[in-house]
Motif scaffolding. Structure first.
Motif, PDB file in Angstrom:
ATOM      1  N   THR A 163     -23.821  25.216  26.103  1.00 43.68           N
ATOM      2  CA  THR A 163     -23.313  25.301  24.730  1.00 43.68           C
ATOM      3  C   THR A 163     -23.678  24.067  23.891  1.00 43.68           C
ATOM      4  O   THR A 163     -23.411  24.036  22.688  1.00 43.68           O
ATOM      5  CB  THR A 163     -21.778  25.442  24.728  1.00 43.68           C
ATOM      6  OG1 THR A 163     -21.185  24.249  25.274  1.00 43.68           O
ATOM      7  CG2 THR A 163     -21.346  26.645  25.547  1.00 43.68           C
TER       8      THR A 163
ATOM      9  N   LYS B 207     -22.241  23.410  15.445  1.00 42.73           N
ATOM     10  CA  LYS B 207     -21.072  24.276  15.574  1.00 42.73           C
ATOM     11  C   LYS B 207     -21.438  25.681  16.044  1.00 42.73           C
ATOM     12  O   LYS B 207     -22.422  26.258  15.595  1.00 42.73           O
ATOM     13  CB  LYS B 207     -20.345  24.401  14.232  1.00 42.73           C
ATOM     14  CG  LYS B 207     -19.526  23.197  13.822  1.00 42.73           C
ATOM     15  CD  LYS B 207     -18.729  23.545  12.572  1.00 42.73           C
ATOM     16  CE  LYS B 207     -17.847  22.415  12.118  1.00 42.73           C
ATOM     17  NZ  LYS B 207     -16.987  22.831  10.992  1.00 42.73           N
ATOM     18  N   SER B 208     -20.618  26.193  16.946  1.00 42.90           N
ATOM     19  CA  SER B 208     -20.752  27.577  17.392  1.00 42.90           C
ATOM     20  C   SER B 208     -19.457  27.981  18.081  1.00 42.90           C
ATOM     21  O   SER B 208     -18.677  27.128  18.525  1.00 42.90           O
ATOM     22  CB  SER B 208     -21.923  27.740  18.370  1.00 42.90           C
ATOM     23  OG  SER B 208     -21.638  27.103  19.602  1.00 42.90           O
ATOM     24  N   GLU B 209     -19.236  29.281  18.175  1.00 37.89           N
ATOM     25  CA  GLU B 209     -18.056  29.759  18.883  1.00 37.89           C
ATOM     26  C   GLU B 209     -18.080  29.290  20.329  1.00 37.89           C
ATOM     27  O   GLU B 209     -17.070  28.835  20.875  1.00 37.89           O
ATOM     28  CB  GLU B 209     -17.996  31.286  18.838  1.00 37.89           C
ATOM     29  CG  GLU B 209     -16.828  31.867  19.628  1.00 37.89           C
ATOM     30  CD  GLU B 209     -16.885  33.376  19.767  1.00 37.89           C
ATOM     31  OE1 GLU B 209     -16.116  33.924  20.587  1.00 37.89           O
ATOM     32  OE2 GLU B 209     -17.698  34.018  19.063  1.00 37.89           O
ATOM     33  N   ALA B 210     -19.255  29.382  20.959  1.00 38.24           N
ATOM     34  CA  ALA B 210     -19.368  29.014  22.372  1.00 38.24           C
ATOM     35  C   ALA B 210     -19.054  27.540  22.593  1.00 38.24           C
ATOM     36  O   ALA B 210     -18.393  27.174  23.577  1.00 38.24           O
ATOM     37  CB  ALA B 210     -20.776  29.336  22.878  1.00 38.24           C
ATOM     38  N   LEU B 211     -19.527  26.676  21.687  1.00 37.74           N
ATOM     39  CA  LEU B 211     -19.272  25.240  21.837  1.00 37.74           C
ATOM     40  C   LEU B 211     -17.774  24.958  21.808  1.00 37.74           C
ATOM     41  O   LEU B 211     -17.248  24.249  22.678  1.00 37.74           O
ATOM     42  CB  LEU B 211     -19.979  24.460  20.724  1.00 37.74           C
ATOM     43  CG  LEU B 211     -19.793  22.936  20.785  1.00 37.74           C
ATOM     44  CD1 LEU B 211     -21.095  22.216  20.488  1.00 37.74           C
ATOM     45  CD2 LEU B 211     -18.716  22.480  19.791  1.00 37.74           C
TER      46      LEU B 211
ATOM     47  N   ASP C 160     -12.858  26.588  13.443  1.00 34.80           N
ATOM     48  CA  ASP C 160     -13.176  25.923  14.713  1.00 34.80           C
ATOM     49  C   ASP C 160     -11.949  25.887  15.624  1.00 34.80           C
ATOM     50  O   ASP C 160     -12.052  26.132  16.840  1.00 34.80           O
ATOM     51  CB  ASP C 160     -13.677  24.499  14.450  1.00 34.80           C
ATOM     52  CG  ASP C 160     -14.866  24.457  13.511  1.00 34.80           C
ATOM     53  OD1 ASP C 160     -15.680  25.399  13.546  1.00 34.80           O
ATOM     54  OD2 ASP C 160     -14.977  23.488  12.737  1.00 34.80           O
TER      55      ASP C 160
ATOM     56  N   ASN D 136     -11.347  29.151  17.305  1.00 39.88           N
ATOM     57  CA  ASN D 136     -12.201  29.378  18.477  1.00 39.88           C
ATOM     58  C   ASN D 136     -11.703  28.610  19.696  1.00 39.88           C
ATOM     59  O   ASN D 136     -11.723  29.121  20.819  1.00 39.88           O
ATOM     60  CB  ASN D 136     -13.642  28.976  18.152  1.00 39.88           C
ATOM     61  CG  ASN D 136     -14.343  29.996  17.278  1.00 39.88           C
ATOM     62  OD1 ASN D 136     -14.117  31.197  17.403  1.00 39.88           O
ATOM     63  ND2 ASN D 136     -15.190  29.531  16.376  1.00 39.88           N
TER      64      ASN D 136
END
Length: 353
Positions: A23, A90-94, A121, A124
Motif C-alpha cells: 500500500t 492517499k488511498s483507501e488501502a493505505l 481518510d 477508511n
C-alpha cells in the motif's frame, strides 16, 4: 543520541514503526504518556526529507499532545502518528493498512485527523479499527475538528488581548494570520465576525483568494514577521518562531493554531519573554479540536463541548499569571501546570497498590 536514548530522554512509552510495501505505507506512531488515559493524537501525512525528520516530529508532537490533554483537563494521554509521503499517496488501502496497526495497539492509541488528512481518510481507517475519532460514519462522530480548533484559538486571542490591552474585544484589532488552510480559514471566520481587521499570508494563492472572498482583508506582500499588527497568528507549519525571526517581530502578541511554533522551545520562549512579546503556548490555544473529538468518548453534548473549548480563555490567563508570578516563560508555565496534573494522578497508582 540513539533512538532509545532519545525516547527515554523525552519520557515516551512506546514507538511503533509501520510498513506495508503493497500500500506504500511508511508510518510512525509515538505514545508519549498513558498516565491520564489512552494516548490520543493526530494522524498526519507529510513529505519528510528523511526518516529521522519524521521520527523527531512525531516524538515532539506526541509529547505536546500529552501536555495539551492534561492542560485541557481531559482524561487522556498524548500520542501522535505520522505517515511519510505527500497527499498524493492517499488511498483507501493505505489508510486501511494503517488502521490495522492502530488496532494492534488495542486502544492504547486513539487517532484523529491532522495535517493533510480529512474525514474521508478517518472513515477508511475506521473500517479497520474502532480506535479513531472524527469519523462521519460513526454515530456521534465529531467530524472535521478544524472549526472547534479555530474556536479555541479565537478565545485564546481574546485572552491575550485582555492581558495586553485590558480588553478582550477583537473589534478593530489588526490580526495577521499565517496560513489560511483548514484551521486558519476558520480562525479568520471567527475574527471577521467579531470585527477584527485581518491580514493574510499564505504561500497558496488559492487559499488567499478563498479567504479574501469570504472575509475581506489585506494580503501581506512582504515579511509576515515585520507586519504592523496587534496579533501574529501562525496557523500553518511549526518552527517559524526562532532566533532568526524573533528580532523582526513587531506585534506584542503571538497566538495561533500551528503546532510546535517555536523552533527551540525553551530558548525561543525565553527570548520572547525578554522582548516583552506575549506568547500564547500553542498546545494551550489549539486544544479545541482535541476537546471536540474527545467528546465522542465522553458523550458530552455540543453545548458542553463549546463551553469547554471557550474555557481556553481562562487557561491562557492562568498560564500567563503563573508566568508572571514565577518570572518564567509562558511555555515553562504551561508545562508546569500540565506536568503537575500528570504527576498527581501518577502517584495514585502506587498509593492504591
Amino acid at each position: 543520541m540513539n533512538l532509545f536514548e532519545k525516547i527515554q530522554s523525552q519520557g515516551h512509552e512506546q514507538v511503533v514503526f509501520c510498513n506495508n510495501p503493497q500500500t506504500g505505507l511508511r508510518a510512525v506512531i509515538a505514545l508519549h504518556s498513558t498516565v491520564l488515559g489512552p494516548a490520543i493524537g493526530g494522524i498526519r501525512i507529510f513529505p519528510y526529507a528523511s526518516e529521522q525528520e519524521a521520527i523527531d516530529d512525531v516524538l515532539r508532537l506526541s509529547k505536546a499532545m500529552t501536555y495539551k490533554a492534561s492542560l485541557a483537563g481531559l482524561n487522556l494521554g498524548g500520542g501522535n502518528a505520522v505517515i511519510i509521503g505527500d497527499s498524493g499517496v492517499k488511498s483507501e488501502a493505505l489508510f486501511r493498512s494503517f488502521g490495522r496497526y492502530i488496532q494492534s495497539l488495542n486502544g492504547r492509541f486513539i487517532g484523529g485527523a491532522d495535517m493533510s488528512t480529512n474525514v474521508e481518510d478517518i472513515n477508511n481507517i475506521h473500517l479497520e479499527t474502532e480506535w479513531v475519532l472524527g469519523s462521519s460514519v460513526n454515530k456521534g462522530g465529531s467530524g472535521n475538528p478544524a472549526p472547534m480548533t479555530a474556536f479555541g484559538v479565537y478565545h485564546g486571542i481574546r485572552a491575550c488581548l485582555e492581558i495586553v490591552f485590558g480588553n478582550p474585544n477583537v473589534r478593530g484589532k489588526k490580526i495577521a494570520i499565517q496560513g489560511v488552510g483548514a484551521v486558519g480559514f476558520e480562525v479568520a471566520r471567527y475574527l471577521h465576525e467579531a470585527g477584527a481587521k485581518l491580514l493574510y499570508y499564505d504561500i497558496s494563492s488559492r487559499h488567499l483568494k478563498r479567504a479574501m472572498e469570504h472575509f475581506p482583508g489585506t494580503v501581506i506582500e512582504s515579511s509576515f514577521y515585520k507586519t504592523d499588527c496587534d496579533v501574529l497568528a501562525p496557523c500553518a507549519v511549526g518552527g517559524i518562531i526562532n532566533q532568526r525571526t524573533i528580532p523582526r517581530i513587531q506585534a506584542p502578541i503571538i497566538a495561533g493554531a500551528a503546532n510546535n511554533q517555536l523552533e527551540e522551545e525553551s530558548i525561543d520562549a525565553q527570548l520572547l519573554k525578554e522582548k516583552g512579546i506575549l506568547y500564547a503556548t500553542d498546545y494551550a490555544v489549539n486544544a479545541g479540536g482535541l476537546i471536540s473529538v474527545s467528546a465522542e468518548l465522553t458523550g458530552h453534548s455540543k453545548q458542553k463541548t463549546l463551553e469547554d473549548v471557550a474555557n481556553i480563555f481562562d487557561s491562557v490567563k492562568k498560564i500567563f499569571n503563573l508566568s508572571e508570578q514565577e518570572n518564567i516563560s509562558t511555555v515553562a508555565a504551561a508545562d508546569k501546570i500540565a506536568k503537575n496534573r500528570i504527576q498527581s494522578i501518577a502517584t495514585l497508582a502506587g498509593f492504591f497498590l
